[in-house]
Motif scaffolding. Structure first.
Motif, PDB file in Angstrom:
ATOM      1  N   THR A 177       4.229  -4.749   9.301  1.00 29.29           N
ATOM      2  CA  THR A 177       5.557  -4.178   9.464  1.00 29.29           C
ATOM      3  C   THR A 177       6.016  -4.395  10.896  1.00 29.29           C
ATOM      4  OG1 THR A 177       6.912  -2.208   9.036  1.00 29.29           O
ATOM      5  CG2 THR A 177       4.818  -1.868  10.160  1.00 29.29           C
ATOM      6  N   GLU A 178       7.241  -4.059  11.140  1.00 27.78           N
ATOM      7  CA  GLU A 178       7.801  -4.238  12.479  1.00 27.78           C
ATOM      8  C   GLU A 178       7.924  -2.892  13.198  1.00 27.78           C
ATOM      9  OE1 GLU A 178      10.371  -8.321  11.761  1.00 27.78           O
ATOM     10  OE2 GLU A 178      11.414  -6.439  12.230  1.00 27.78           O
ATOM     11  N   LEU A 184       0.116   9.713   4.254  1.00 25.83           N
ATOM     12  CA  LEU A 184       0.193   9.598   5.715  1.00 25.83           C
ATOM     13  C   LEU A 184       1.447   8.792   6.046  1.00 25.83           C
ATOM     14  CD1 LEU A 184      -1.220   9.914   8.549  1.00 25.83           C
ATOM     15  CD2 LEU A 184      -2.172   7.630   8.126  1.00 25.83           C
ATOM     16  N   THR A 185       2.306   9.361   6.893  1.00 25.64           N
ATOM     17  CA  THR A 185       3.559   8.701   7.244  1.00 25.64           C
ATOM     18  C   THR A 185       3.642   8.447   8.736  1.00 25.64           C
ATOM     19  OG1 THR A 185       4.756   9.642   5.372  1.00 25.64           O
ATOM     20  CG2 THR A 185       6.079   8.877   7.228  1.00 25.64           C
ATOM     21  N   LEU A 186       4.016   7.215   9.068  1.00 27.35           N
ATOM     22  CA  LEU A 186       4.359   6.853  10.431  1.00 27.35           C
ATOM     23  C   LEU A 186       5.877   6.782  10.446  1.00 27.35           C
ATOM     24  CD1 LEU A 186       1.507   5.578   9.649  1.00 27.35           C
ATOM     25  CD2 LEU A 186       1.904   4.034  11.569  1.00 27.35           C
ATOM     26  N   GLU A 187       6.531   7.729  11.083  1.00 23.89           N
ATOM     27  CA  GLU A 187       7.988   7.809  11.010  1.00 23.89           C
ATOM     28  C   GLU A 187       8.644   6.589  11.643  1.00 23.89           C
ATOM     29  OE1 GLU A 187       9.490  10.020   9.312  1.00 23.89           O
ATOM     30  OE2 GLU A 187       7.964  11.569   9.038  1.00 23.89           O
ATOM     31  N   SER A 188       8.066   6.121  12.738  1.00 21.62           N
ATOM     32  CA  SER A 188       8.599   4.958  13.448  1.00 21.62           C
ATOM     33  C   SER A 188       7.402   4.221  14.047  1.00 21.62           C
ATOM     34  CB  SER A 188       9.568   5.416  14.539  1.00 21.62           C
ATOM     35  OG  SER A 188      10.055   4.313  15.271  1.00 21.62           O
ATOM     36  N   ALA A 189       6.936   3.223  13.329  1.00 17.35           N
ATOM     37  CA  ALA A 189       5.683   2.581  13.703  1.00 17.35           C
ATOM     38  C   ALA A 189       5.746   1.923  15.083  1.00 17.35           C
ATOM     39  CB  ALA A 189       5.309   1.546  12.649  1.00 17.35           C
ATOM     40  N   THR A 190       4.644   2.009  15.803  1.00 13.10           N
ATOM     41  CA  THR A 190       4.511   1.342  17.096  1.00 13.10           C
ATOM     42  C   THR A 190       3.290   0.425  17.053  1.00 13.10           C
ATOM     43  OG1 THR A 190       3.058   3.012  18.059  1.00 13.10           O
ATOM     44  CG2 THR A 190       5.432   3.403  18.234  1.00 13.10           C
ATOM     45  N   SER A 191       3.239  -0.499  17.984  1.00 11.81           N
ATOM     46  CA  SER A 191       2.137  -1.476  17.996  1.00 11.81           C
ATOM     47  C   SER A 191       0.788  -0.780  18.197  1.00 11.81           C
ATOM     48  CB  SER A 191       2.359  -2.524  19.078  1.00 11.81           C
ATOM     49  OG  SER A 191       2.474  -1.912  20.349  1.00 11.81           O
ATOM     50  N   SER A 192       0.803   0.365  18.868  1.00 16.08           N
ATOM     51  CA  SER A 192      -0.454   1.094  19.095  1.00 16.08           C
ATOM     52  C   SER A 192      -0.997   1.712  17.808  1.00 16.08           C
ATOM     53  CB  SER A 192      -0.248   2.195  20.135  1.00 16.08           C
ATOM     54  OG  SER A 192       0.653   3.172  19.661  1.00 16.08           O
ATOM     55  N   GLN A 193      -0.207   1.705  16.763  1.00 15.40           N
ATOM     56  CA  GLN A 193      -0.658   2.219  15.477  1.00 15.40           C
ATOM     57  C   GLN A 193      -1.225   1.127  14.571  1.00 15.40           C
ATOM     58  OE1 GLN A 193       3.090   4.332  14.647  1.00 15.40           O
ATOM     59  NE2 GLN A 193       1.940   6.267  14.757  1.00 15.40           N
ATOM     60  N   THR A 194      -1.279  -0.084  15.093  1.00 12.70           N
ATOM     61  CA  THR A 194      -2.016  -1.138  14.407  1.00 12.70           C
ATOM     62  C   THR A 194      -3.472  -0.723  14.330  1.00 12.70           C
ATOM     63  OG1 THR A 194      -0.545  -2.935  15.065  1.00 12.70           O
ATOM     64  CG2 THR A 194      -2.836  -3.518  14.586  1.00 12.70           C
ATOM     65  N   SER A 195      -4.002  -0.644  13.112  1.00 15.78           N
ATOM     66  CA  SER A 195      -5.330  -0.094  12.937  1.00 15.78           C
ATOM     67  C   SER A 195      -5.742  -0.239  11.469  1.00 15.78           C
ATOM     68  CB  SER A 195      -5.334   1.391  13.325  1.00 15.78           C
ATOM     69  OG  SER A 195      -6.644   1.937  13.314  1.00 15.78           O
ATOM     70  N   VAL A 196      -6.965   0.170  11.208  1.00 16.94           N
ATOM     71  CA  VAL A 196      -7.409   0.328   9.829  1.00 16.94           C
ATOM     72  C   VAL A 196      -7.477   1.830   9.552  1.00 16.94           C
ATOM     73  CG1 VAL A 196      -9.196  -0.132   8.132  1.00 16.94           C
ATOM     74  CG2 VAL A 196      -8.746  -1.806   9.943  1.00 16.94           C
ATOM     75  N   GLY A 245     -12.126   5.965   0.941  1.00 15.74           N
ATOM     76  CA  GLY A 245     -11.443   4.849   0.324  1.00 15.74           C
ATOM     77  C   GLY A 245     -11.819   3.557   1.024  1.00 15.74           C
ATOM     78  N   GLU A 246     -11.257   2.452   0.542  1.00 14.11           N
ATOM     79  CA  GLU A 246     -11.610   1.147   1.061  1.00 14.11           C
ATOM     80  C   GLU A 246     -10.834   0.756   2.312  1.00 14.11           C
ATOM     81  OE1 GLU A 246     -14.708   0.748  -0.729  1.00 14.11           O
ATOM     82  OE2 GLU A 246     -14.064  -1.262  -0.141  1.00 14.11           O
ATOM     83  N   GLY A 247      -9.893   1.587   2.693  1.00 14.38           N
ATOM     84  CA  GLY A 247      -9.164   1.327   3.931  1.00 14.38           C
ATOM     85  C   GLY A 247      -7.831   0.644   3.703  1.00 14.38           C
ATOM     86  N   SER A 248      -6.915   0.892   4.617  1.00 14.70           N
ATOM     87  CA  SER A 248      -5.600   0.242   4.627  1.00 14.70           C
ATOM     88  C   SER A 248      -5.409  -0.386   6.004  1.00 14.70           C
ATOM     89  CB  SER A 248      -4.482   1.249   4.366  1.00 14.70           C
ATOM     90  OG  SER A 248      -4.579   1.816   3.085  1.00 14.70           O
ATOM     91  N   ARG A 249      -5.307  -1.698   6.014  1.00 18.77           N
ATOM     92  CA  ARG A 249      -5.142  -2.404   7.286  1.00 18.77           C
ATOM     93  C   ARG A 249      -3.662  -2.531   7.591  1.00 18.77           C
ATOM     94  NH1 ARG A 249      -8.266  -5.395  10.596  1.00 18.77           N
ATOM     95  NH2 ARG A 249     -10.013  -5.237   9.127  1.00 18.77           N
ATOM     96  N   LEU A 250      -3.228  -1.910   8.669  1.00 15.64           N
ATOM     97  CA  LEU A 250      -1.814  -1.912   9.058  1.00 15.64           C
ATOM     98  C   LEU A 250      -1.639  -2.694  10.343  1.00 15.64           C
ATOM     99  CD1 LEU A 250       1.114  -0.837   8.727  1.00 15.64           C
ATOM    100  CD2 LEU A 250       0.428   1.108  10.155  1.00 15.64           C
ATOM    101  N   THR A 251      -0.706  -3.627  10.322  1.00 13.88           N
ATOM    102  CA  THR A 251      -0.359  -4.393  11.514  1.00 13.88           C
ATOM    103  C   THR A 251       1.099  -4.126  11.838  1.00 13.88           C
ATOM    104  OG1 THR A 251      -1.938  -6.141  10.952  1.00 13.88           O
ATOM    105  CG2 THR A 251      -0.219  -6.684  12.555  1.00 13.88           C
ATOM    106  N   VAL A 252       1.350  -3.664  13.056  1.00 12.89           N
ATOM    107  CA  VAL A 252       2.711  -3.394  13.510  1.00 12.89           C
ATOM    108  C   VAL A 252       3.076  -4.434  14.562  1.00 12.89           C
ATOM    109  CG1 VAL A 252       4.295  -1.699  14.476  1.00 12.89           C
ATOM    110  CG2 VAL A 252       2.345  -0.929  13.098  1.00 12.89           C
ATOM    111  N   LEU A 253       4.050  -5.261  14.236  1.00 14.09           N
ATOM    112  CA  LEU A 253       4.437  -6.360  15.128  1.00 14.09           C
ATOM    113  C   LEU A 253       5.513  -5.938  16.114  1.00 14.09           C
ATOM    114  CD1 LEU A 253       4.568  -9.196  12.449  1.00 14.09           C
ATOM    115  CD2 LEU A 253       2.685  -8.619  13.994  1.00 14.09           C
TER     116      LEU A 253
END
Lengths: 110, 112
Positions: free
Chosen positions: B13-14, B76-88, B104-112
Motif C-alpha cells: 500500500t502507499e 487491526l487498522t492502520l488509519e494512515s499507513a506510514t513506512s515505519s509500519q512496514t512489517s510482518v 496465524g501465518e502472518g500478514s506481510r505489509l509493505t508501505v511504500l
C-alpha cells in the motif's frame, strides 16, 4: 514491558549434536514458554514451564527454569535438519500478555 | 493448522492510505493478540483483546487501532499507513486452559 532475552542469538551445529539456548527475563512471571518459528511461518508453541517448576521434558526438548536467576534454558537433543528455525522465549507476566524475546536462530547442518 | 487465519497474507500500500488486517478464529477463545515482527526486535505487542469490545494497548500501539465486535474476529487498522509500519503482523489466540498462544501465518505489509 519486560522481554525475555535469548542467548546466543545465533547457533550453528551439526546434525546429531545438542543445541542449548538461554533466556533471561527481568520480573516475576506466571510461566515461561518457548516457541519455534520456521522461515516465513507463524510461531508454534513448544513447551510451557510454570514458575513453580524447575524442569520439564517434551520429546527431545528439555526446559529448565531458575526463578532466582530469572533465567531459562532450552535444550534440543540429537538435533535434526528439521530443527533449523528461530526459537523464542516468552514470559507470561501475570496479565495475560506474553512478552517475547528477539529470538535465537538455530541452523542444523546435515 | 486451522483454528486461526489472517487476511490478507500480503499487502502493498502507499503512505497515507488506511489498511485493515483481519484475524479470524474458530476456537471461541477469549484472548486475542496482534504482534508485529521486525528484524532485531522480535515480536512486539500492538494491541490485545480480552473479550468482545474489550481491548487494550500493547507496547507499540501508536498508529494502530483494533476492534472486536465478535468473539471470532479481531481487526487491526492502520488509519494512515506510514513506512515505519512496514512489517510482518501476527495474530494469536490464547488457549484459556493452558495459556499457550496459537499464531496465524502472518500478514506481510509493505508501505511504500
Amino acid at each position: 514491558s519486560q522481554q525475555g532475552e535469548e542467548d546466543p542469538q545465533a547457533l550453528s551445529i551439526q546434525e546429531g549434536e545438542n543445541a542449548t539456548m538461554n533466556c533471561s527475563y527481568k520480573t516475576s512471571i506466571n510461566n515461561l514458554q518457548w516457541y519455534r518459528q520456521n522461515s516465513g511461518r507463524g510461531l508454534v508453541h513448544l513447551i510451557l514451564i510454570r514458575s513453580n517448576e524447575r524442569e520439564k521434558h517434551s520429546g527431545r526438548l528439555r526446559v529448565t527454569l531458575d526463578t532466582s536467576k530469572k533465567s531459562s534454558s532450552l535444550l534440543i537433543t540429537a538435533s535434526r535438519a528439521a530443527d533449523t528455525a528461530s526459537y523464542f522465549c516468552a514470559t507470561d507476566e501475570r496479565n495475560n500478555r506474553l512478552a517475547f524475546g528477539k529470538g535465537n536462530q538455530v541452523v542444523v547442518i546435515p | 493448522d486451522a483454528g486461526i487465519t489472517q487476511s490478507p497474507r500480503h499487502k502493498v500500500t502507499e503512505t497515507g492510505t488506511p489498511v485493515t488486517l483481519r484475524c479470524h478464529q474458530t476456537e471461541n477463545h477469549r484472548y486475542m493478540y496482534w504482534y508485529r515482527q521486525d528484524p532485531g526486535h522480535g515480536l512486539r505487542l500492538i494491541h490485545y483483546s480480552y473479550g468482545v469490545k474489550d481491548t487494550d494497548k500493547g507496547e507499540v500501539s501508536d498508529g494502530y487501532s483494533v476492534s472486536r465486535s465478535k468473539t471470532e474476529d479481531f481487526l487491526l487498522t492502520l488509519e494512515s499507513a506510514t513506512s515505519s509500519q512496514t512489517s510482518v503482523y501476527f495474530c494469536a489466540m490464547r488457549q484459556d486452559s493452558t495459556g499457550e498462544l496459537f499464531f496465524g501465518e502472518g500478514s506481510r505489509l509493505t508501505v511504500l
